[in-house]
Write a protein that holds these residues in place. Structure first.
Motif, PDB file in Angstrom:
ATOM      1  N   GLN A  63      18.069 -33.490 -38.048  1.00 24.72           N
ATOM      2  CA  GLN A  63      17.351 -34.444 -37.199  1.00 24.72           C
ATOM      3  C   GLN A  63      16.984 -33.798 -35.867  1.00 24.72           C
ATOM      4  OE1 GLN A  63      16.373 -37.654 -38.037  1.00 24.72           O
ATOM      5  NE2 GLN A  63      15.191 -37.466 -36.173  1.00 24.72           N
ATOM      6  N   ASP A  64      17.905 -33.024 -35.304  1.00 19.74           N
ATOM      7  CA  ASP A  64      17.646 -32.331 -34.049  1.00 19.74           C
ATOM      8  C   ASP A  64      16.488 -31.343 -34.210  1.00 19.74           C
ATOM      9  OD1 ASP A  64      18.219 -31.751 -31.305  1.00 19.74           O
ATOM     10  OD2 ASP A  64      19.247 -29.907 -31.954  1.00 19.74           O
ATOM     11  N   ALA A  65      16.487 -30.606 -35.319  1.00 19.99           N
ATOM     12  CA  ALA A  65      15.394 -29.655 -35.590  1.00 19.99           C
ATOM     13  C   ALA A  65      14.063 -30.397 -35.739  1.00 19.99           C
ATOM     14  CB  ALA A  65      15.706 -28.846 -36.848  1.00 19.99           C
ATOM     15  N   GLN A  66      14.073 -31.529 -36.437  1.00 19.21           N
ATOM     16  CA  GLN A  66      12.851 -32.315 -36.598  1.00 19.21           C
ATOM     17  C   GLN A  66      12.350 -32.846 -35.254  1.00 19.21           C
ATOM     18  OE1 GLN A  66      10.971 -32.705 -39.324  1.00 19.21           O
ATOM     19  NE2 GLN A  66      12.365 -31.356 -40.423  1.00 19.21           N
ATOM     20  N   ASP A  67      13.284 -33.281 -34.410  1.00 20.45           N
ATOM     21  CA  ASP A  67      12.904 -33.778 -33.081  1.00 20.45           C
ATOM     22  C   ASP A  67      12.235 -32.680 -32.262  1.00 20.45           C
ATOM     23  OD1 ASP A  67      13.893 -36.266 -33.701  1.00 20.45           O
ATOM     24  OD2 ASP A  67      15.771 -36.025 -32.576  1.00 20.45           O
ATOM     25  N   LYS A  69      10.628 -30.055 -33.458  1.00 27.53           N
ATOM     26  CA  LYS A  69       9.302 -29.825 -34.046  1.00 27.53           C
ATOM     27  C   LYS A  69       8.319 -30.890 -33.593  1.00 27.53           C
ATOM     28  CE  LYS A  69      10.857 -27.431 -38.199  1.00 27.53           C
ATOM     29  NZ  LYS A  69      10.992 -27.500 -39.664  1.00 27.53           N
ATOM     30  N   LEU A  70       8.772 -32.131 -33.561  1.00 30.69           N
ATOM     31  CA  LEU A  70       7.908 -33.223 -33.132  1.00 30.69           C
ATOM     32  C   LEU A  70       7.517 -33.060 -31.663  1.00 30.69           C
ATOM     33  CD1 LEU A  70       6.528 -35.897 -33.801  1.00 30.69           C
ATOM     34  CD2 LEU A  70       8.648 -37.062 -33.186  1.00 30.69           C
ATOM     35  N   ASP A  71       8.473 -32.668 -30.831  1.00 29.53           N
ATOM     36  CA  ASP A  71       8.165 -32.425 -29.418  1.00 29.53           C
ATOM     37  C   ASP A  71       7.134 -31.312 -29.275  1.00 29.53           C
ATOM     38  OD1 ASP A  71       9.931 -34.395 -28.621  1.00 29.53           O
ATOM     39  OD2 ASP A  71      11.553 -33.001 -28.099  1.00 29.53           O
ATOM     40  N   VAL A  76       1.470 -29.530 -28.330  1.00 33.84           N
ATOM     41  CA  VAL A  76       0.234 -28.883 -28.805  1.00 33.84           C
ATOM     42  C   VAL A  76      -0.898 -29.893 -28.852  1.00 33.84           C
ATOM     43  CG1 VAL A  76      -0.836 -27.825 -30.840  1.00 33.84           C
ATOM     44  CG2 VAL A  76       1.418 -27.058 -30.071  1.00 33.84           C
ATOM     45  N   ARG A  77      -0.603 -31.091 -29.328  1.00 30.88           N
ATOM     46  CA  ARG A  77      -1.630 -32.139 -29.396  1.00 30.88           C
ATOM     47  C   ARG A  77      -2.165 -32.467 -28.006  1.00 30.88           C
ATOM     48  NH1 ARG A  77       0.153 -37.793 -31.230  1.00 30.88           N
ATOM     49  NH2 ARG A  77      -1.417 -38.886 -30.057  1.00 30.88           N
TER      50      ARG A  77
END
Length: 103
Positions: A63-67, A69-71, A76-77
């Motif tokens: 979950q931490d890794a996914q968070d 990546k989302l950040d 980038v967006r």
């Protein structure tokens, strides 16, 4: 009425209140079996809890890794959005300059 120092009369218990050695051994044996069963169940429960604790740790790490990546994706967006604003603004200025220069 008993006087102080007099002993209370001793009443003999009924024969039904006593248990034989065999009955006692059977009862103790049953209790010991129950204790052994509970000990095995506790070991199994501790094993399951340990396994689940490891799984939970892995889930939280994922979950931490996914968070993260989302950040990064959101950053980038946002960066792409600013680039588009600048490019669009520059393009509008160039088109306007071209149109004004043509007249």
């Amino acid at each position: 009425m008993p006087v102080m120092g007099d002993a209370a009369p001793i009443l003999a218990p009924d024969a039904g209140e006593f248990i034989t050695r065999g009955e006692f051994s059977d009862r103790i044996g049953g209790v010991q079996q129950d204790v052994k069963l509970l000990q095995r169940e506790m070991v199994e429960t501790q094993t399951v809890l340990s396994t689940q604790g490891g799984q939970l740790t892995q889930i939280l790490a994922n979950q931490d890794a996914q968070d993260k990546k989302l950040d990064n994706l959101q950053s980038v967006r946002q960066w792409i959005g600013w680039v588009l604003v600048i490019v669009t603004s520059t393009g509008v200025v160039q088109i306007t300059s071209h149109l004004v220069g043509v007249r």
